[in-house]
Design a protein around this motif. Sequence first.
Motif, PDB file in Angstrom:
ATOM      1  N   TRP A  65       0.748  -1.139  -0.067  1.00 17.96           N
ATOM      2  CA  TRP A  65       0.063   0.164  -0.007  1.00 17.96           C
ATOM      3  C   TRP A  65       0.925   1.403   0.013  1.00 17.96           C
ATOM      4  O   TRP A  65       1.213   1.717   1.018  1.00 17.96           O
ATOM      5  CB  TRP A  65      -0.887   0.142   1.329  1.00 17.96           C
ATOM      6  N   PRO A  66       1.225   1.744  -1.101  1.00 18.66           N
ATOM      7  CA  PRO A  66       2.271   2.906  -1.336  1.00 18.66           C
ATOM      8  C   PRO A  66       1.554   3.911  -0.687  1.00 18.66           C
ATOM      9  O   PRO A  66       0.115   4.362  -0.730  1.00 18.66           O
ATOM     10  CB  PRO A  66       2.454   2.966  -2.744  1.00 18.66           C
ATOM     11  N   GLU A  67       2.406   5.034  -0.172  1.00 15.58           N
ATOM     12  CA  GLU A  67       2.023   6.386   0.385  1.00 15.58           C
ATOM     13  C   GLU A  67       1.349   6.907  -0.812  1.00 15.58           C
ATOM     14  O   GLU A  67       1.348   6.874  -1.906  1.00 15.58           O
ATOM     15  CB  GLU A  67       3.170   7.307   0.746  1.00 15.58           C
ATOM     16  N   HIS A  68       0.203   7.748  -0.300  1.00 11.63           N
ATOM     17  CA  HIS A  68      -0.640   8.609  -1.284  1.00 11.63           C
ATOM     18  C   HIS A  68      -1.314   7.769  -2.258  1.00 11.63           C
ATOM     19  O   HIS A  68      -1.531   8.420  -3.491  1.00 11.63           O
ATOM     20  CB  HIS A  68       0.142   9.698  -1.781  1.00 11.63           C
ATOM     21  N   THR A  69      -1.740   6.672  -1.892  1.00  8.23           N
ATOM     22  CA  THR A  69      -2.616   5.735  -2.973  1.00  8.23           C
ATOM     23  C   THR A  69      -3.848   5.497  -2.099  1.00  8.23           C
ATOM     24  O   THR A  69      -3.802   5.108  -0.794  1.00  8.23           O
ATOM     25  CB  THR A  69      -1.907   4.527  -3.539  1.00  8.23           C
ATOM     26  N   PRO A  70      -4.929   5.100  -2.619  1.00 13.33           N
ATOM     27  CA  PRO A  70      -6.214   4.580  -1.890  1.00 13.33           C
ATOM     28  C   PRO A  70      -5.799   3.106  -1.390  1.00 13.33           C
ATOM     29  O   PRO A  70      -5.121   2.444  -1.616  1.00 13.33           O
ATOM     30  CB  PRO A  70      -7.269   4.307  -3.111  1.00 13.33           C
ATOM     31  N   PHE A  71      -6.632   3.134  -0.181  1.00 15.77           N
ATOM     32  CA  PHE A  71      -6.721   1.505   0.451  1.00 15.77           C
ATOM     33  C   PHE A  71      -7.082   0.677  -0.480  1.00 15.77           C
ATOM     34  O   PHE A  71      -7.833   0.796  -1.331  1.00 15.77           O
ATOM     35  CB  PHE A  71      -7.601   1.895   1.941  1.00 15.77           C
ATOM     36  N   PRO A  72      -6.271  -0.402  -0.393  1.00 19.04           N
ATOM     37  CA  PRO A  72      -6.538  -1.359  -1.454  1.00 19.04           C
ATOM     38  C   PRO A  72      -7.840  -2.246  -1.455  1.00 19.04           C
ATOM     39  O   PRO A  72      -7.967  -2.808  -2.540  1.00 19.04           O
ATOM     40  CB  PRO A  72      -5.122  -2.435  -1.726  1.00 19.04           C
ATOM     41  N   VAL A  73      -8.290  -2.220  -0.335  1.00 24.11           N
ATOM     42  CA  VAL A  73      -9.505  -3.180  -0.029  1.00 24.11           C
ATOM     43  C   VAL A  73     -10.534  -2.317   0.871  1.00 24.11           C
ATOM     44  O   VAL A  73     -10.671  -3.023   1.900  1.00 24.11           O
ATOM     45  CB  VAL A  73      -9.200  -4.720   0.324  1.00 24.11           C
ATOM     46  N   PRO A  74     -11.237  -1.366   0.558  1.00 25.91           N
ATOM     47  CA  PRO A  74     -12.070  -0.489   1.481  1.00 25.91           C
ATOM     48  C   PRO A  74     -13.196  -1.369   2.004  1.00 25.91           C
ATOM     49  O   PRO A  74     -13.349  -1.200   3.161  1.00 25.91           O
ATOM     50  CB  PRO A  74     -12.672   0.425   0.644  1.00 25.91           C
ATOM     51  N   ALA A  75     -13.745  -2.374   1.298  1.00 27.78           N
ATOM     52  CA  ALA A  75     -14.752  -3.214   1.832  1.00 27.78           C
ATOM     53  C   ALA A  75     -14.323  -3.957   2.960  1.00 27.78           C
ATOM     54  O   ALA A  75     -15.155  -4.446   3.731  1.00 27.78           O
ATOM     55  CB  ALA A  75     -15.305  -4.038   0.795  1.00 27.78           C
ATOM     56  N   LEU A  76     -13.206  -4.237   3.022  1.00 25.52           N
ATOM     57  CA  LEU A  76     -12.781  -5.263   4.143  1.00 25.52           C
ATOM     58  C   LEU A  76     -11.972  -4.470   5.209  1.00 25.52           C
ATOM     59  O   LEU A  76     -10.990  -5.133   6.135  1.00 25.52           O
ATOM     60  CB  LEU A  76     -11.824  -6.493   3.625  1.00 25.52           C
ATOM     61  N   PHE A  77     -11.891  -3.280   5.305  1.00 28.27           N
ATOM     62  CA  PHE A  77     -10.849  -2.286   5.993  1.00 28.27           C
ATOM     63  C   PHE A  77     -10.953  -3.049   7.764  1.00 28.27           C
ATOM     64  O   PHE A  77      -9.809  -2.888   8.158  1.00 28.27           O
ATOM     65  CB  PHE A  77     -11.203  -0.940   5.938  1.00 28.27           C
ATOM     66  N   CYS A  78     -12.093  -3.404   8.155  1.00 23.84           N
ATOM     67  CA  CYS A  78     -12.069  -3.739   9.313  1.00 23.84           C
ATOM     68  C   CYS A  78     -11.493  -5.234   9.801  1.00 23.84           C
ATOM     69  O   CYS A  78     -11.290  -5.203  10.963  1.00 23.84           O
ATOM     70  CB  CYS A  78     -13.398  -3.684  10.259  1.00 23.84           C
ATOM     71  N   PHE A  79     -10.947  -5.627   8.797  1.00 27.45           N
ATOM     72  CA  PHE A  79     -10.508  -6.993   8.877  1.00 27.45           C
ATOM     73  C   PHE A  79      -9.069  -6.902   8.516  1.00 27.45           C
ATOM     74  O   PHE A  79      -8.177  -7.979   8.493  1.00 27.45           O
ATOM     75  CB  PHE A  79     -10.833  -8.027   7.763  1.00 27.45           C
ATOM     76  N   CYS A  80      -8.385  -5.889   7.901  1.00 30.79           N
ATOM     77  CA  CYS A  80      -7.126  -5.688   7.856  1.00 30.79           C
ATOM     78  C   CYS A  80      -6.252  -5.137   8.881  1.00 30.79           C
ATOM     79  O   CYS A  80      -6.503  -4.571   9.947  1.00 30.79           O
ATOM     80  CB  CYS A  80      -6.888  -4.510   6.802  1.00 30.79           C
ATOM     81  N   ARG A  81      -4.858  -5.537   8.830  1.00 33.34           N
ATOM     82  CA  ARG A  81      -3.873  -5.118   9.474  1.00 33.34           C
ATOM     83  C   ARG A  81      -2.738  -4.452   8.639  1.00 33.34           C
ATOM     84  O   ARG A  81      -2.784  -4.960   7.471  1.00 33.34           O
ATOM     85  CB  ARG A  81      -3.325  -6.272  10.443  1.00 33.34           C
ATOM     86  N   VAL A  82      -2.337  -3.094   9.044  1.00 29.46           N
ATOM     87  CA  VAL A  82      -1.190  -2.735   8.419  1.00 29.46           C
ATOM     88  C   VAL A  82       0.084  -2.686   8.975  1.00 29.46           C
ATOM     89  O   VAL A  82       0.025  -2.402  10.039  1.00 29.46           O
ATOM     90  CB  VAL A  82      -1.667  -1.012   8.005  1.00 29.46           C
TER      91      VAL A  82
END
Length: 166
Positions: free
Chosen positions: A126-143
């Motif tokens: 997930w490069p800086e200044h780019t949209p989140f790659p999977v918005p529909a699953l944001f609550c299941f993600c860890r960065v």
Amino acid sequence: MEVPIIEENRVVGSCHWEQEGLRVRFRCRIPGRQTVCKLWLEHKGNRTLLGTPAPGEGGLTLTRTVSQRELERSGSFPPERVLCTSDGPKQGQGVRFGDEFLRHIFCQNGWSCRAWEQGTEFCHLWPEHTPFPVPALFCFCRVRRGTMGRTVIVRLDENGMPVLWR
């Protein structure tokens, strides 16, 4: 360099790759095949989606250039072989997806997968200044931040459903 394209334990084509500075160019060919499939780079059990080949030249072809850094981060460089699958990556008995929506998300370019003790873990840079790659699953993600930058990680259980992080 050239590596075989493997489907169900048999060679069905070839993939030529070469480094071009910080990028790697892939040229894949599966002669005689016309049905849709996905191609996955593999190195020491780590797999990264290369893409979906298109009809041409008496079979399927795919030409793609990818960041070497992204491939190293996913653990699939240098490739030992390319896997040809009809419906996504396979590890052990295969990756299960809980529904077609999840299959569609994780069979897109940029996702790599590996087994974890309770299912399959998917990773995406997930490069800086780019949209989140999977918005529909944001609550299941860890960065996570590492030497390669930010990485989004989603885990699916053995039934192919997203898992909340603890």
